[in-house]
Design a protein around this motif. Structure first.
Motif, PDB file in Angstrom:
ATOM      1  N   GLY A 109      41.848 -11.445  59.715  1.00 29.35           N
ATOM      2  CA  GLY A 109      41.694 -11.565  58.262  1.00 29.35           C
ATOM      3  C   GLY A 109      40.227 -11.495  57.862  1.00 29.35           C
ATOM      4  N   ILE A 110      39.376 -12.116  58.665  1.00 32.77           N
ATOM      5  CA  ILE A 110      37.934 -12.058  58.399  1.00 32.77           C
ATOM      6  C   ILE A 110      37.427 -10.619  58.565  1.00 32.77           C
ATOM      7  N   VAL A 111      37.868  -9.977  59.643  1.00 33.52           N
ATOM      8  CA  VAL A 111      37.437  -8.588  59.863  1.00 33.52           C
ATOM      9  C   VAL A 111      37.810  -7.737  58.661  1.00 33.52           C
ATOM     10  N   LYS A 112      39.033  -7.938  58.177  1.00 30.48           N
ATOM     11  CA  LYS A 112      39.500  -7.156  57.027  1.00 30.48           C
ATOM     12  C   LYS A 112      38.583  -7.342  55.836  1.00 30.48           C
ATOM     13  N   ILE A 113      38.172  -8.580  55.601  1.00 31.50           N
ATOM     14  CA  ILE A 113      37.289  -8.851  54.464  1.00 31.50           C
ATOM     15  C   ILE A 113      35.987  -8.064  54.616  1.00 31.50           C
ATOM     16  N   TYR A 114      35.431  -8.084  55.811  1.00 33.50           N
ATOM     17  CA  TYR A 114      34.172  -7.365  56.008  1.00 33.50           C
ATOM     18  C   TYR A 114      34.369  -5.868  55.949  1.00 33.50           C
ATOM     19  N   GLU A 115      35.523  -5.387  56.396  1.00 29.78           N
ATOM     20  CA  GLU A 115      35.808  -3.953  56.254  1.00 29.78           C
ATOM     21  C   GLU A 115      35.912  -3.592  54.772  1.00 29.78           C
ATOM     22  N   GLU A 116      36.464  -4.524  54.000  1.00 26.21           N
ATOM     23  CA  GLU A 116      36.527  -4.282  52.553  1.00 26.21           C
ATOM     24  C   GLU A 116      35.118  -4.214  51.959  1.00 26.21           C
ATOM     25  N   PHE A 117      34.257  -5.127  52.415  1.00 21.17           N
ATOM     26  CA  PHE A 117      32.864  -5.082  51.955  1.00 21.17           C
ATOM     27  C   PHE A 117      32.285  -3.686  52.211  1.00 21.17           C
ATOM     28  N   TRP A 118      32.630  -3.158  53.373  1.00 14.71           N
ATOM     29  CA  TRP A 118      32.092  -1.854  53.752  1.00 14.71           C
ATOM     30  C   TRP A 118      32.668  -0.757  52.854  1.00 14.71           C
ATOM     31  N   THR A 119      33.988  -0.747  52.666  1.00 12.61           N
ATOM     32  CA  THR A 119      34.570   0.323  51.835  1.00 12.61           C
ATOM     33  C   THR A 119      34.183   0.163  50.373  1.00 12.61           C
ATOM     34  N   ASP A 120      33.910  -1.053  49.962  1.00 15.98           N
ATOM     35  CA  ASP A 120      33.525  -1.263  48.560  1.00 15.98           C
ATOM     36  C   ASP A 120      32.267  -0.491  48.177  1.00 15.98           C
ATOM     37  N   GLN A 121      31.506  -0.052  49.157  1.00 14.29           N
ATOM     38  CA  GLN A 121      30.317   0.746  48.857  1.00 14.29           C
ATOM     39  C   GLN A 121      30.669   2.038  48.150  1.00 14.29           C
ATOM     40  N   MET A 122      31.823   2.591  48.530  1.00 16.53           N
ATOM     41  CA  MET A 122      32.246   3.924  48.080  1.00 16.53           C
ATOM     42  C   MET A 122      31.933   4.176  46.612  1.00 16.53           C
ATOM     43  N   ASP A 123      32.317   3.250  45.766  1.00 14.06           N
ATOM     44  CA  ASP A 123      32.145   3.461  44.330  1.00 14.06           C
ATOM     45  C   ASP A 123      30.675   3.533  43.941  1.00 14.06           C
ATOM     46  N   PHE A 124      29.852   2.815  44.679  1.00 11.46           N
ATOM     47  CA  PHE A 124      28.458   2.705  44.265  1.00 11.46           C
ATOM     48  C   PHE A 124      27.653   3.970  44.518  1.00 11.46           C
ATOM     49  N   HIS A 125      28.109   4.792  45.462  1.00  9.96           N
ATOM     50  CA  HIS A 125      27.390   6.048  45.707  1.00  9.96           C
ATOM     51  C   HIS A 125      27.355   6.898  44.438  1.00  9.96           C
ATOM     52  N   THR A 126      28.362   6.737  43.594  1.00  8.99           N
ATOM     53  CA  THR A 126      28.382   7.464  42.323  1.00  8.99           C
ATOM     54  C   THR A 126      27.893   6.579  41.176  1.00  8.99           C
ATOM     55  N   PHE A 127      28.440   5.365  41.145  1.00 12.48           N
ATOM     56  CA  PHE A 127      28.188   4.466  40.017  1.00 12.48           C
ATOM     57  C   PHE A 127      26.691   4.197  39.823  1.00 12.48           C
ATOM     58  N   CYS A 128      25.994   3.854  40.897  1.00 11.49           N
ATOM     59  CA  CYS A 128      24.575   3.517  40.778  1.00 11.49           C
ATOM     60  C   CYS A 128      23.752   4.716  40.339  1.00 11.49           C
ATOM     61  N   MET A 129      24.180   5.913  40.744  1.00 18.06           N
ATOM     62  CA  MET A 129      23.434   7.100  40.340  1.00 18.06           C
ATOM     63  C   MET A 129      23.583   7.318  38.833  1.00 18.06           C
ATOM     64  N   ARG A 130      24.777   7.020  38.330  1.00 25.50           N
ATOM     65  CA  ARG A 130      25.025   7.205  36.909  1.00 25.50           C
ATOM     66  C   ARG A 130      24.245   6.174  36.096  1.00 25.50           C
ATOM     67  N   LYS A 131      24.183   4.948  36.614  1.00 26.98           N
ATOM     68  CA  LYS A 131      23.494   3.878  35.891  1.00 26.98           C
ATOM     69  C   LYS A 131      21.991   3.893  36.127  1.00 26.98           C
ATOM     70  N   GLY A 132      21.586   4.622  37.143  1.00 26.46           N
ATOM     71  CA  GLY A 132      20.168   4.675  37.452  1.00 26.46           C
ATOM     72  C   GLY A 132      19.650   3.489  38.253  1.00 26.46           C
ATOM     73  N   THR A 133      20.541   2.638  38.731  1.00 28.88           N
ATOM     74  CA  THR A 133      20.101   1.427  39.435  1.00 28.88           C
ATOM     75  C   THR A 133      19.845   1.715  40.917  1.00 28.88           C
ATOM     76  N   CYS A 134      18.894   2.582  41.154  1.00 24.33           N
ATOM     77  CA  CYS A 134      18.651   3.037  42.528  1.00 24.33           C
ATOM     78  C   CYS A 134      18.047   1.961  43.411  1.00 24.33           C
ATOM     79  N   ARG A 135      17.180   1.127  42.832  1.00 25.43           N
ATOM     80  CA  ARG A 135      16.533   0.100  43.673  1.00 25.43           C
ATOM     81  C   ARG A 135      17.568  -0.874  44.198  1.00 25.43           C
ATOM     82  N   ALA A 136      18.481  -1.263  43.316  1.00 21.86           N
ATOM     83  CA  ALA A 136      19.551  -2.160  43.757  1.00 21.86           C
ATOM     84  C   ALA A 136      20.446  -1.456  44.773  1.00 21.86           C
ATOM     85  N   TYR A 137      20.648  -0.165  44.557  1.00 23.54           N
ATOM     86  CA  TYR A 137      21.502   0.609  45.463  1.00 23.54           C
ATOM     87  C   TYR A 137      20.920   0.659  46.874  1.00 23.54           C
TER      88      TYR A 137
END
Lengths: 156, 769
Positions: free
Chosen positions: B510-538
């Motif tokens: 269950g813990i591994v799954k949570i961390y794998e989710e943390f990893w997949t959660d990045q997916m959205d940010f590859h696009t989202f941060c570019m649109r918002k311009g928040t590159c430093r946070a990215y």
């Protein structure tokens, strides 16, 4: 700066404090029913010294036999943790009860106190209470030695 | 369009296929599937339809059938752009980002004109950390859609993560002029401000002077960020006077930030100057910021205990807080406890203070609380208990005291009473979530998992479930899941009932799954941060993601899993699933009833039929499972970390096939932690090993062991195991358990155990064979 003294309600979330403070302070032990009672009404209050709960009062309206309107506010229990006495917490409780009596158009507040505990009796007298009668063996069921009580009364 | 092997009438099917695609896009998988099948009936070589069929089946949860058609599509359409594109989407959905990238690449190589594939490919490459190739993908996509600022930003970030800062800056400069007059909405203003600061951050990497020039009079929404960057540039250019002025400006904005004080001293070059000089600095700062902690705290760190300035300053620091009954006073002075001379002074100050507190009830009890924590930290448990008991007796209504008493009792090893005490405290304030979770934690520690769950469920969202277990998993409450798993593992060790081993593994996973989710959660940010311009946070996000599998929580789950899988390997487990047919009717009913109850108590995921974790325990290759499910994440992400190599040693030694892997693990441990207390264990395991029998392996081992003095194992042990702490004793026990003839370690272990706390003793005693 001395911490403030404030009253707050007893709620289902903190009602365990009522039992705890009573049990470490009072000579008598109340039954579980006393604490289970859903009558945690406006006559019951916790007192906070700063953020720390240090005292508790529980009172109710008393209806005389043969009548349907209450004429007495009866204090069932009043307790302040030993190290926090002399700070005005008990007085604030009495003031609060007087105020409640006033709102309900009631002119008398009563309570029972262990006759043997002179210090406590004196304290109530200082608040204006007078001895109404002596009740022998009042605390017998609680197993106190010399189980007599005094019924104290305050006119408001 | 010409298709390999496609008949001339393909046009009609092309039309149908387009229709099927549209249906898929609008999530009408069944209808889309039907059309795909229709096409295949007419033309069994239409590989695009195979891939679409596979994709639809996958979305209809027909996973096995989906894979059959995916394979067909791969065989028939490996050179076709659309087939490859759809297969890429399928693999992406399955979370297989490596293969997804391969298919997207193939689609483009074979002439796909769909430019959005470049963007999809870039995201996969980012996810896979194939940074090198991201530039090309981002570049190609930018060329197809130059009118969007986010595409320029994306390319710039691609250069940045490849450390080509020049190109990163140049890319952004190109777009700056184009957008200059078009920034109107609030979102655009924020984006502009963020991207601009990102540009300066990139610029500062190569040309701090140029960055400073632009930072002068900059208009930005993130003033702090701009100032930090400015100070950083001055430091790079060694313009220390300007740097220190900038840090003072930052301090004015936030005088509670410890980092700024450290930087300020770096700029002033005062860190290695005399204590007197530094005191002067901090006293001045304390006057400016009288309500801030750092200027009072930091001098106490560099003043020696013997310095006449130390005691009065420590006194005013500690007493100022005790006088206000600050519960966290001890937390605030805890950093000094590494220095026993300072500890002695603190103890003296507080005991003196306590002596005059008879008439100040709150100060009196909170000082008792402080002293209890003080003695607990020093391992003087009876003193700790004495003080907390006195505090409770004095003012029994303060919840923190019960938490502390429970903690002291825990150190005494009395977990049951510890639970009772903390639960009593919890009942005083049922609204307090912190105490509630702590209580649940203590119940888990005492292996009372049912009570733990019942307690924590008072605060979880339970909806239709009888308890909060599912909610805790959804909300990623790893603190509970890990404690629960460790409780199950201990319960297995006590009862030897394999059911609990499965449950433990289920929680660790269950813990591994949570961390794998943390990893997949990045997916959205590859696009989202570019649109918002928040590159430093990215950029910070990417760096953080690269460390998640070495987080303390993940390591705990991994350690638990190692323990569990080695048990599966070495112990004969009771039959996990009792053969149902063997039971008589009455037993069957009882068993079913039990299962239903267990389902309520243990099921962590909706519809999880294997809620016992039978399938995790019932495996032929426990060590392989350990690697795939738990270990590889850490080993890939931090191949040089100590824990990774400790486990790698254990694993490869047990597997006994590749001696090079065993030895390389040992070398890495020695390199990262030359004084590691387990080195004697590793060395002696190798010396006495029987797993590797071929002459080459033996030679390699011999060569590695040459470095260690082995004529007498006792000398080896003594040179590493010097302390008497928990880890050292554990190391000794490991050597003891190797059962090397002539090596008598038990008396020494027993002696050292005497210095440990009771609960540590009992934990270690269990491990001695």
């Amino acid at each position: 700066m001395a911490p403030s003294i404030q009253l707050d309600n007893i709620t289902p979330n903190n009602k365990k404090l009522l039992q705890l403070i009573n049990e470490v302070t009072l000579p008598v032990k109340f039954s579980d029913d006393y604490y289970k009672e859903s009558s945690l009404n406006g006559f019951s209050k916790l007192s906070y010294y700063g953020e720390t709960p240090v005292g508790v009062v529980k009172a109710k309206l008393q209806v005389p036999q043969g009548s349907s309107t209450p004429n007495i506010v009866y204090i069932e229990s009043l307790a302040v943790l030993e190290p926090y006495r002399g700070l005005g917490i008990g007085k604030q409780f009495i003031d609060f009860i007087k105020q409640q009596a006033h709102i309900s158009y009631i002119h008398e507040v009563t309570l029972h106190v262990w006759a043997k505990d002179e210090k406590v009796v004196q304290w109530y007298q200082k608040q204006g209470f007078v001895v109404k009668e002596k009740v022998p063996d009042y605390y017998k069921a609680h197993g106190l030695e010399s189980p007599d009580a005094l019924l104290l009364s305050l006119q408001v | 369009m010409s298709r390999r092997g496609a008949p001339i009438i393909a046009n009609k099917e092309d039309g149908t296929f387009k229709e099927a695609l549209t249906l898929f896009d609008s999530k009408q998988y069944k209808k889309s599937l039907k059309l795909a099948e229709q096409i295949l009936k007419k033309n069994s070589n239409y590989s695009d339809a195979y891939s679409l069929k596979a994709l639809n089946l996958y979305n209809l949860k027909e996973y096995e059938e989906s894979e059959i058609y995916a394979q067909k599509a791969i065989i028939k359409g490996d050179k076709l752009p659309v087939t490859n594109h759809i297969l890429g989407i399928l693999r992406r959905q399955q979370g297989n980002h490596k293969q997804a990238a391969d298919f997207f690449k193939a689609a483009l190589e074979h002439g796909s004109t769909n430019n959005s594939i470049w963007r999809d490919l870039a995201i996969m490459q980012l996810q896979n950390r194939d940074y090198k190739y991201v530039i090309q993908s981002r570049h190609a996509f930018l060329e197809s859609a130059m009118g969007y600022r986010q595409n320029w930003t994306s390319l710039s970030v691609a250069y940045y993560i490849n450390e080509d800062y020049d190109a990163a800056v140049k890319t952004l400069i190109k777009i700056e002029d184009l957008v200059k007059d078009k920034i109107e909405t609030e979102a655009e203003i924020i984006e502009d401000s963020e991207v601009y600061l990102f540009k300066l951050q990139a610029l500062a990497k190569t040309d701090a002077t140029a960055a400073l020039k632009e930072l002068e009079g900059i208009k930005t929404l993130d003033v702090t960020g701009a100032l930090e960057l400015k100070a950083n540039c001055y430091m790079q250019l060694e313009q220390f006077d300007k740097a220190q002025k900038t840090y003072r400006e930052l301090l004015k904005r936030n005088p509670d930030n410890y980092q700024y004080y450290r930087y300020l001293e770096a700029a002033l070059g005062s860190s290695d100057k005399s204590a007197k000089l530094r005191l002067g600095l901090y006293d001045k700062l304390a006057k400016f910021y009288p309500r801030s902690d750092p200027p009072k705290f930091i001098p106490l760190t560099f003043l020696k205990a013997q310095d006449p300035e130390f005691e009065p300053r420590m006194r005013s620091y500690v007493l100022a807080q005790l006088k206000r009954s600050v519960p966290a006073t001890f937390q605030n002075v805890k950093p000094f406890y590494k220095d026993s001379a300072k500890v002695a002074i603190i103890e003296k100050i507080v005991l003196q203070y306590l002596a005059g507190l008879e008439n100040s009830p709150l100060e009196f009890v909170w000082t008792h609380y402080f002293l209890s924590l003080h003695y607990l930290r020093l391992g003087k448990l009876s003193e700790a208990l004495k003080y907390v008991d006195a505090a409770i007796k004095h003012t029994p209504t303060i919840v923190e005291f019960y938490l502390l008493k429970a903690r002291v009792l825990k150190h005494f090893g009395d977990l049951t009473q510890s639970c009772e005490v903390i639960n009593f405290g919890r009942e005083l304030d049922l609204q307090d979530r912190f105490v509630n979770t702590k209580t649940a934690k203590y119940y888990n520690r005492a292996n009372q998992v049912d009570k733990a769950l019942a307690t924590v469920s008072m605060f979880t969202k339970n909806d239709s479930s009888p308890n909060g277990l599912k909610d805790l998993h959804t909300m990623q409450a790893s603190w509970f899941i890990i404690e629960n798993g460790e409780a199950f593992l201990r319960t297995y060790k006590e009862t030897k009932d394999a059911k609990f081993l499965g449950l433990a593994l289920k929680r660790f996973l269950g813990i591994v799954k949570i961390y794998e989710e943390f990893w997949t959660d990045q997916m959205d940010f590859h696009t989202f941060c570019m649109r918002k311009g928040t590159c430093r946070a990215y950029i910070n996000l990417l760096e953080w993601e690269d460390t998640i599998y070495s987080s303390a929580m993940y390591k705990r789950a991994l350690k638990g899993a190692v323990d569990a899988y080695f048990i599966i390997l070495n112990e004969k487990l009771n039959e996990v699933e009792e053969t149902y047919v063997k039971l008589n009717k009455k037993e069957k009913v009882a068993k079913m009833k039990q299962t239903e109850q267990d389902k309520i108590a243990y099921q962590a995921y909706t519809d999880d039929e294997d809620f016992y974790g039978h399938k995790l325990v019932d495996v032929l290759d426990p060590l392989g499972q350990l690697q795939i499910k738990f270990f590889n994440h850490l080993f890939t992400q931090s191949p040089d970390s100590i824990l990774a190599n400790e486990i790698q040693f254990q694993l490869q030694f047990e597997i006994g096939k590749k001696v090079a892997l065993v030895l390389s693990a040992l070398n890495k441990i020695v390199k990262a932690d030359p004084k590691n207390v387990n080195i004697p264990y590793y060395v002696l395991s190798l010396k006495n090993q029987t797993k590797f029998t071929d002459s080459l392996s033996k030679k390699l081992i011999e060569k590695t062991l040459e470095k260690y003095e082995l004529s007498d194992p006792n000398t080896l042990i003594d040179s590493y195991v010097t302390g008497g702490d928990f880890k050292s004793v554990l190391g000794l026990i490991n050597v003891h358990n190797l059962d090397i003839p002539g090596l008598q370690l038990k008396p020494k272990i027993m002696e050292l155990l005497g210095h440990l706390e009771p609960f540590e003793q009992s934990e270690l005693l269990q491990l001695i064979k």
